[in-house]
Design a protein around this motif. Structure first.
Motif, mmCIF file in Angstrom:
data_model
loop_
_atom_site.group_PDB
_atom_site.id
_atom_site.type_symbol
_atom_site.label_atom_id
_atom_site.label_comp_id
_atom_site.label_asym_id
_atom_site.label_seq_id
_atom_site.Cartn_x
_atom_site.Cartn_y
_atom_site.Cartn_z
ATOM 1 N N LYS A 62 0.744 -1.204 0.045
ATOM 2 C CA LYS A 62 0.084 0.009 0.197
ATOM 3 C C LYS A 62 0.840 1.110 -0.030
ATOM 4 C CE LYS A 62 -3.844 -1.762 2.580
ATOM 5 N NZ LYS A 62 -4.636 -1.793 4.002
ATOM 6 N N HIS A 63 2.233 1.235 0.162
ATOM 7 C CA HIS A 63 3.057 2.186 0.302
ATOM 8 C C HIS A 63 3.042 3.304 -0.895
ATOM 9 C CE1 HIS A 63 6.236 4.622 1.959
ATOM 10 N NE2 HIS A 63 6.961 4.401 0.523
ATOM 11 N N GLY A 64 2.799 4.466 -0.654
ATOM 12 C CA GLY A 64 2.697 5.374 -1.756
ATOM 13 C C GLY A 64 1.334 5.346 -2.608
ATOM 14 N N THR A 65 0.563 4.524 -2.181
ATOM 15 C CA THR A 65 -0.865 4.495 -3.087
ATOM 16 C C THR A 65 -1.909 5.265 -2.568
ATOM 17 O OG1 THR A 65 -1.396 2.403 -2.227
ATOM 18 C CG2 THR A 65 0.168 2.085 -3.689
ATOM 19 N N TRP A 66 -2.886 5.207 -3.103
ATOM 20 C CA TRP A 66 -4.235 5.932 -2.722
ATOM 21 C C TRP A 66 -4.779 5.152 -1.157
ATOM 22 C CZ3 TRP A 66 -9.751 4.606 -3.457
ATOM 23 C CH2 TRP A 66 -10.501 5.923 -3.158
ATOM 24 N N PHE A 67 -4.389 3.910 -1.429
ATOM 25 C CA PHE A 67 -4.753 3.302 0.002
ATOM 26 C C PHE A 67 -4.044 3.154 1.223
ATOM 27 C CE2 PHE A 67 -6.013 0.949 -4.059
ATOM 28 C CZ PHE A 67 -7.183 1.165 -3.860
ATOM 29 N N SER A 68 -2.738 3.804 1.042
ATOM 30 C CA SER A 68 -1.859 4.047 2.052
ATOM 31 C C SER A 68 -2.560 4.992 3.476
ATOM 32 C CB SER A 68 -0.374 4.548 1.710
ATOM 33 O OG SER A 68 -0.788 5.717 1.463
ATOM 34 N N GLY A 69 -1.926 4.288 4.511
ATOM 35 C CA GLY A 69 -2.431 4.830 5.818
ATOM 36 C C GLY A 69 -3.827 4.627 6.296
ATOM 37 N N SER A 70 -4.489 3.422 5.655
ATOM 38 C CA SER A 70 -5.888 3.114 6.184
ATOM 39 C C SER A 70 -5.764 1.778 6.680
ATOM 40 C CB SER A 70 -6.789 3.144 5.104
ATOM 41 O OG SER A 70 -8.109 2.841 5.330
ATOM 42 N N CYS A 71 -6.574 1.611 7.624
ATOM 43 C CA CYS A 71 -6.393 0.448 8.527
ATOM 44 C C CYS A 71 -7.554 -0.709 7.862
ATOM 45 C CB CYS A 71 -7.022 0.425 9.885
ATOM 46 S SG CYS A 71 -5.650 1.288 10.799
ATOM 47 N N LEU A 72 -8.356 -0.020 6.852
ATOM 48 C CA LEU A 72 -9.343 -0.879 6.091
ATOM 49 C C LEU A 72 -8.871 -1.932 5.092
ATOM 50 C CD1 LEU A 72 -12.245 1.579 5.545
ATOM 51 C CD2 LEU A 72 -12.211 -0.082 7.216
ATOM 52 N N SER A 73 -9.372 -2.803 4.780
ATOM 53 C CA SER A 73 -8.865 -3.616 3.809
ATOM 54 C C SER A 73 -9.187 -3.057 2.501
ATOM 55 C CB SER A 73 -9.608 -5.073 3.906
ATOM 56 O OG SER A 73 -11.016 -4.998 3.575
ATOM 57 N N ILE A 74 -8.324 -3.431 1.535
ATOM 58 C CA ILE A 74 -8.540 -2.801 -0.040
ATOM 59 C C ILE A 74 -9.923 -3.245 -0.589
ATOM 60 C CG2 ILE A 74 -7.949 -2.894 -2.269
ATOM 61 C CD1 ILE A 74 -4.982 -2.784 -1.168
ATOM 62 N N SER A 75 -10.331 -4.366 -0.234
ATOM 63 C CA SER A 75 -11.867 -4.750 -0.672
ATOM 64 C C SER A 75 -12.640 -4.045 -0.059
ATOM 65 C CB SER A 75 -11.915 -6.290 -0.388
ATOM 66 O OG SER A 75 -11.006 -7.185 -0.977
ATOM 67 N N ASN A 76 -12.833 -3.486 1.160
ATOM 68 C CA ASN A 76 -13.722 -2.841 1.887
ATOM 69 C C ASN A 76 -13.579 -1.217 1.183
ATOM 70 O OD1 ASN A 76 -16.192 -3.165 3.200
ATOM 71 N ND2 ASN A 76 -15.165 -2.427 5.365
ATOM 72 N N PHE A 117 -12.091 11.720 0.512
ATOM 73 C CA PHE A 117 -10.857 11.517 -0.193
ATOM 74 C C PHE A 117 -11.205 11.099 -1.768
ATOM 75 C CE2 PHE A 117 -9.428 8.837 3.836
ATOM 76 C CZ PHE A 117 -8.946 10.095 4.349
ATOM 77 N N CYS A 118 -12.501 10.623 -2.074
ATOM 78 C CA CYS A 118 -12.847 10.455 -3.382
ATOM 79 C C CYS A 118 -13.010 11.921 -4.339
ATOM 80 C CB CYS A 118 -14.381 9.630 -3.341
ATOM 81 S SG CYS A 118 -14.001 7.912 -2.945
ATOM 82 N N ARG A 119 -13.553 12.816 -3.334
ATOM 83 C CA ARG A 119 -13.675 13.808 -3.843
ATOM 84 C C ARG A 119 -12.490 14.790 -4.078
ATOM 85 N NH1 ARG A 119 -17.950 14.358 0.085
ATOM 86 N NH2 ARG A 119 -20.001 13.842 -0.670
ATOM 87 N N GLU A 120 -11.580 14.659 -3.441
ATOM 88 C CA GLU A 120 -10.085 15.065 -3.623
ATOM 89 C C GLU A 120 -9.511 14.452 -4.891
ATOM 90 O OE1 GLU A 120 -7.865 13.858 -0.251
ATOM 91 O OE2 GLU A 120 -8.107 15.726 0.781
ATOM 92 N N VAL A 121 -9.942 13.339 -5.395
ATOM 93 C CA VAL A 121 -9.428 12.780 -6.538
ATOM 94 C C VAL A 121 -10.097 13.277 -7.557
ATOM 95 C CG1 VAL A 121 -9.497 10.591 -7.850
ATOM 96 C CG2 VAL A 121 -8.748 10.269 -5.538
ATOM 97 N N MET A 122 -11.307 13.526 -7.557
ATOM 98 C CA MET A 122 -12.512 14.168 -8.533
ATOM 99 C C MET A 122 -11.927 15.480 -8.679
ATOM 100 S SD MET A 122 -16.089 12.714 -7.606
ATOM 101 C CE MET A 122 -16.430 10.822 -7.507
ATOM 102 N N LEU A 123 -11.429 16.231 -7.699
ATOM 103 C CA LEU A 123 -10.937 17.455 -7.759
ATOM 104 C C LEU A 123 -9.766 17.676 -8.607
ATOM 105 C CD1 LEU A 123 -11.311 20.542 -7.034
ATOM 106 C CD2 LEU A 123 -10.272 20.214 -4.941
#
Length: 326
Positions: free
Chosen positions: A94-108, A144-150
């Motif tokens: 997850k390092h350096g990706t959009w998923f980094s820093g989250s305790c949630l699973s990528i599936s969730n 976070f999704c709106r940040e990507v859209m922005l």
């Protein structure tokens, strides 16, 4: 392995060339981690291999592992002694990706994201109950999704609209004007929005600005509208500067008529567009930082109306906003 839809397997075999997944197909996809991982790798948001940060060896992600590990053995000889050193480099995929820093699973995370994109006005209770997460988690990942859209909206090249023989309707609105003065002498932050829509093609541009003056208005018109375009607007005084430039302008006094009695001018399309924007933005989103994110979300949904294809385009936007480490 959980039951997986055959159409999803066929899609993964072909690679992503513009995928389209409905809710059932995407639900089947996230139930299988190998397929979901391959899906995200194909969209460029996860790495399937990387180079070791210490010895430069190419590392592959082991099955059922969340870390790239390097155990390369280096043998060095000094006189008659032999020294063996094993590399212990370790890094999360997850390092350096959009998923980094989250305790949630990528599936969730993918479930939350898909539901957020698929629903016209996402209900936090619906996402909460289906993904088994808290209200705060839904709010955070929506942000976070709106940040990507922005980021997508800022990088999206609209290009100039209009031209000779084309009609562009203009509209300007103050979306942050306080209804009541604060008792403590403070007022809410003001935000202006300026936009236009081309009648023939329905191409639009919507730009948030801090102050909408005649000078800033002309700068935006020169950036987004081609010379020789016929412009239609209301009787707002700021639009009077258009007559001094290479534009033919018709206006309508909306306080008296919806259609100009002499010219037949009307701004029905841009008024409808502005109503759609306001109806899709909650009142809590009228402060400047939130409003810009909601505006980017509206533009993203309008640009990709098919909810089955939004996840594909969203992941491409994630790829640009969060480039993978090399």
């Amino acid at each position: 392995m959980a039951c997986v839809n055959e159409s999803v397997v066929g899609l993964m075999d072909q690679g992503c060339g513009g995928c389209s997944l409905d809710l059932w197909e995407f639900t089947s996809l996230v139930q299988s981690w190998p397929l979901l991982f391959e899906f995200l790798v194909d969209h460029g948001v996860l790495l399937s291999e990387m180079r070791c940060g210490q010895c430069g060896a190419v590392l592959e992600l082991a099955e059922d592992s969340e870390f790239f590990r390097c155990q390369r053995l280096t043998v060095t000889r000094f006189n008659k002694k032999v020294k063996r050193v094993r590399c212990r480099f370790k890094r999360s995929f997850k390092h350096g990706t959009w998923f980094s820093g989250s305790c949630l699973s990528i599936s969730n995370i993918c479930r939350i994201t898909y539901l957020f994109l698929a629903m016209r006005r996402p209900g936090s209770h619906f996402i909460r109950s289906h993904c088994h997460v808290s209200q705060q988690t839904v709010q955070d990942w929506s942000h976070f999704c709106r940040e990507v859209m922005l980021s997508w909206y800022v990088g999206e090249s609209v290009g100039k609209i209009g031209g000779a023989g084309s009609i562009v309707e203009l509209y300007g609105a103050n979306v942050g004007k306080p209804k009541y003065k604060s008792r403590r002498g403070r007022s809410d932050e003001e935000l202006w929005v300026f936009g236009g829509i081309e009648r023939n093609t329905n191409r639009i541009f919507v730009i948030p600005v801090e102050v909408l003056t005649s000078k800033s208005l002309m700068c935006m018109i020169e950036e987004f509208i081609m010379p020789g375009t016929t412009l239609m607007s209301d009787c707002w005084q700021t639009f009077d500067c258009l007559s001094d430039h290479d534009f033919e302008r018709f206006h309508v006094n909306l306080s008296m008529n919806f259609i100009g009695l002499d010219s037949g001018a009307n701004t029905a399309r841009i008024e409808r567009l502005w109503c759609d924007i306001r109806n899709n933005i909650p009142r809590c989103g009228l402060r400047t930082p939130q409003f810009v994110g909601y505006l980017a979300e509206f533009m993203f949904r309008r640009r990709f109306p098919d909810e089955r294809e939004r996840m594909h385009h969203f992941l491409l936007a994630v790829k640009k906003a969060y480039p993978l480490p090399k």
